[in-house]
Enzyme design. Structure first.
Site, PDB file in Angstrom:
ATOM      1  CG  ASN A   1      -1.700   1.236   1.410  1.00  0.00           C
ATOM      2  OD1 ASN A   1      -1.796   2.060   0.490  1.00  0.00           O
ATOM      3  ND2 ASN A   1      -2.302   1.415   2.579  1.00  0.00           N
ATOM      4  CD1 TRP A   2       3.641   1.078  -2.866  1.00  0.00           C
ATOM      5  CD2 TRP A   2       3.200   1.976  -4.877  1.00  0.00           C
ATOM      6  NE1 TRP A   2       4.215   0.268  -3.821  1.00  0.00           N
ATOM      7  CE2 TRP A   2       3.955   0.801  -5.063  1.00  0.00           C
ATOM      8  CE3 TRP A   2       2.803   2.709  -5.993  1.00  0.00           C
ATOM      9  CZ2 TRP A   2       4.330   0.347  -6.331  1.00  0.00           C
ATOM     10  CZ3 TRP A   2       3.164   2.261  -7.254  1.00  0.00           C
ATOM     11  CH2 TRP A   2       3.919   1.093  -7.416  1.00  0.00           C
ATOM     12  CE  LYS A   3       0.056   3.375   4.791  1.00  0.00           C
ATOM     13  NZ  LYS A   3      -0.015   3.540   6.228  1.00  0.00           N
TER      14      LYS A   3
ATOM     15  CG  HIS B   1      -5.868   1.813   5.161  1.00  0.00           C
ATOM     16  ND1 HIS B   1      -5.428   2.737   6.080  1.00  0.00           N
ATOM     17  CD2 HIS B   1      -4.841   0.952   4.962  1.00  0.00           C
ATOM     18  CE1 HIS B   1      -4.177   2.454   6.409  1.00  0.00           C
ATOM     19  NE2 HIS B   1      -3.793   1.368   5.756  1.00  0.00           N
TER      20      HIS B   1
ATOM     21  CD  GLU C   1      -2.970   5.435   6.833  1.00  0.00           C
ATOM     22  OE1 GLU C   1      -2.953   5.515   5.599  1.00  0.00           O
ATOM     23  OE2 GLU C   1      -2.027   4.965   7.501  1.00  0.00           O
TER      24      GLU C   1
ATOM     25  CD  GLU D   1      -3.644  -2.769   7.306  1.00  0.00           C
ATOM     26  OE1 GLU D   1      -2.532  -3.000   6.827  1.00  0.00           O
ATOM     27  OE2 GLU D   1      -4.268  -1.728   7.084  1.00  0.00           O
TER      28      GLU D   1
ATOM     29  N   GLY E   1       2.374   2.023  10.717  1.00  0.00           N
ATOM     30  CA  GLY E   1       3.312   3.130  10.553  1.00  0.00           C
ATOM     31  C   GLY E   1       3.989   3.546  11.841  1.00  0.00           C
TER      32      GLY E   1
ATOM     33  CB  SER F   1       5.200  -1.990  11.900  1.00  0.00           C
ATOM     34  OG  SER F   1       4.731  -0.675  12.126  1.00  0.00           O
TER      35      SER F   1
ATOM     36  N   GLY G   1       2.707  -1.271   4.291  1.00  0.00           N
ATOM     37  CA  GLY G   1       2.770   0.163   4.005  1.00  0.00           C
ATOM     38  C   GLY G   1       4.195   0.598   3.730  1.00  0.00           C
ATOM     39  N   GLY G   2       4.839   1.174   4.729  1.00  0.00           N
ATOM     40  CA  GLY G   2       6.184   1.751   4.578  1.00  0.00           C
ATOM     41  C   GLY G   2       7.182   0.850   3.859  1.00  0.00           C
TER      42      GLY G   2
HETATM   43  C1  PEP Z   1      -0.875   0.009   6.102  1.00  0.00           C
HETATM   44  O1  PEP Z   1      -0.983   1.211   5.980  1.00  0.00           O
HETATM   45  O2  PEP Z   1      -1.733  -0.734   5.607  1.00  0.00           O
HETATM   46  C2  PEP Z   1       0.290  -0.510   6.820  1.00  0.00           C
HETATM   47  C3  PEP Z   1       0.254  -1.737   7.237  1.00  0.00           C
HETATM   48  O3  PEP Z   1       1.325   0.368   7.021  1.00  0.00           O
HETATM   49  P1  PEP Z   1       2.777   0.027   7.678  1.00  0.00           P
HETATM   50  O4  PEP Z   1       3.242  -1.262   7.073  1.00  0.00           O
HETATM   51  O5  PEP Z   1       3.629   1.184   7.302  1.00  0.00           O
HETATM   52  O6  PEP Z   1       2.554  -0.093   9.144  1.00  0.00           O
END
Ligand code: PEP
Length: 254
Positions: free
Chosen positions: A9-11, A95, A97, A167, A173, A212, A233-234
């Site tokens: 997920n590049w956001k 999600h 967010e 999640e 994040g 994470s 994500g990251g």
């Molecule tokens: C996400 O936003 O779906 C996610 C899991 O982010 P991260 O891996 O950065 O925690």
């Protein structure tokens, strides 16, 4: 045995230059990873560009959100049919967010899930509790409420063509990953809740963990019985790191 899926997920990140480099790295490394499904979820405007870069690759394309509407006077929205036409296979819905920053409610997410399925997209349905909810012992109640909204609107068979991502909001994040045991407990809870309605659906549905995930912790998470991959994500913004996670998925099934 359920196939492992690793979805990035590049956001709100990337440019044409950075995406070109990132996708080139992922595509090259993904060639040998035949036992794991891989996808990247790009920002809307870069979907056509990313689709082009992924031509002939096994890496699937996804979007990060979708309108619950098919068409009409909904300024700024993007429909499931548009995503399909752009080459998407997956779309993330609900999600945390979107829920926390944009006020998306359980039923909004359920309607997006329905809109995606209606067009043949695979929704990646995100569920998860905040830190305050976990500390109040409400994890299962929150996850059940979020899941039940989709089940009420679409029925349990809809999960045959969908993916779930657990999640925990406190792990997204933050660098703070749920332990494999913490994640497994919630994944098992989700699967049991589905099994009470339909054992076949429960056995088949992929439940990803997100929060994470990195190259260094993916293997121990994916080794858990009910964890079928990750929503990343990251770490999905770095081709090498993302591929290390995909490799952990591949090793799990070798
Ligand atoms: C996400 O936003 O779906 C996610 C899991 O982010 P991260 O891996 O950065 O925690």
């Amino acid at each position: 045995m359920r196939r492992i899926l690793v979805a990035g997920n590049w956001k709100l990140n990337g440019s044409k230059a950075s995406i070109q480099k990132l996708v080139a790295g992922i595509v090259a490394g993904a060639e040998n990873l035949t036992d794991v499904s891989i996808a990247v979820c790009a920002p809307y405007v870069y979907l056509p560009f990313t689709a082009e870069l992924l031509t002939k690759s096994v890496v699937g394309l996804g979007a990060q959100d979708v309108s619950e509407q098919d068409s009409g006077a909904y300024t700024g929205e993007v429909s499931a049919s548009m995503l399909l036409e752009t080459g998407c296979k997956y779309v993330i819905v609900g999600h945390s967010e979107r829920r926390a920053l944009f006020g998306e409610k359980d039923m909004d997410t359920a309607r997006k899930f329905a809109a995606a399925r209606k067009q043949g997209l695979i929704p990646i349905l995100c569920l998860g509790e905040s830190l305050a909810e976990r500390e109040a012992g409400m994890t299962e109640a929150v996850v059940a409420r979020q899941l039940d909204a989709v089940l009420e609107l679409e029925g349990v068979p809809a999960l045959n063509d969908a993916v779930i991502a657990y999640e925990p909001v406190w792990a997204i994040g933050t660098g703070k990953t749920a332990t494999p045991e913490q994640a497994q407990a919630v994944h098992a809870f989700i699967r049991q809740r589905l099994a009470a309605l339909d054992v076949g659906v429960a056995a088949k549905v992929q439940i990803l963990y997100g929060g994470s995930v990195k190259g260094s912790n993916a293997a121990e998470l994916f080794a858990m019985q009910d964890i079928d991959g990750g929503l990343i994500g990251g770490a999905s913004l770095d081709a090498q790191e993302f591929l290390t996670i995909c490799q952990a998925g591949q090793n799990q099934r070798d």
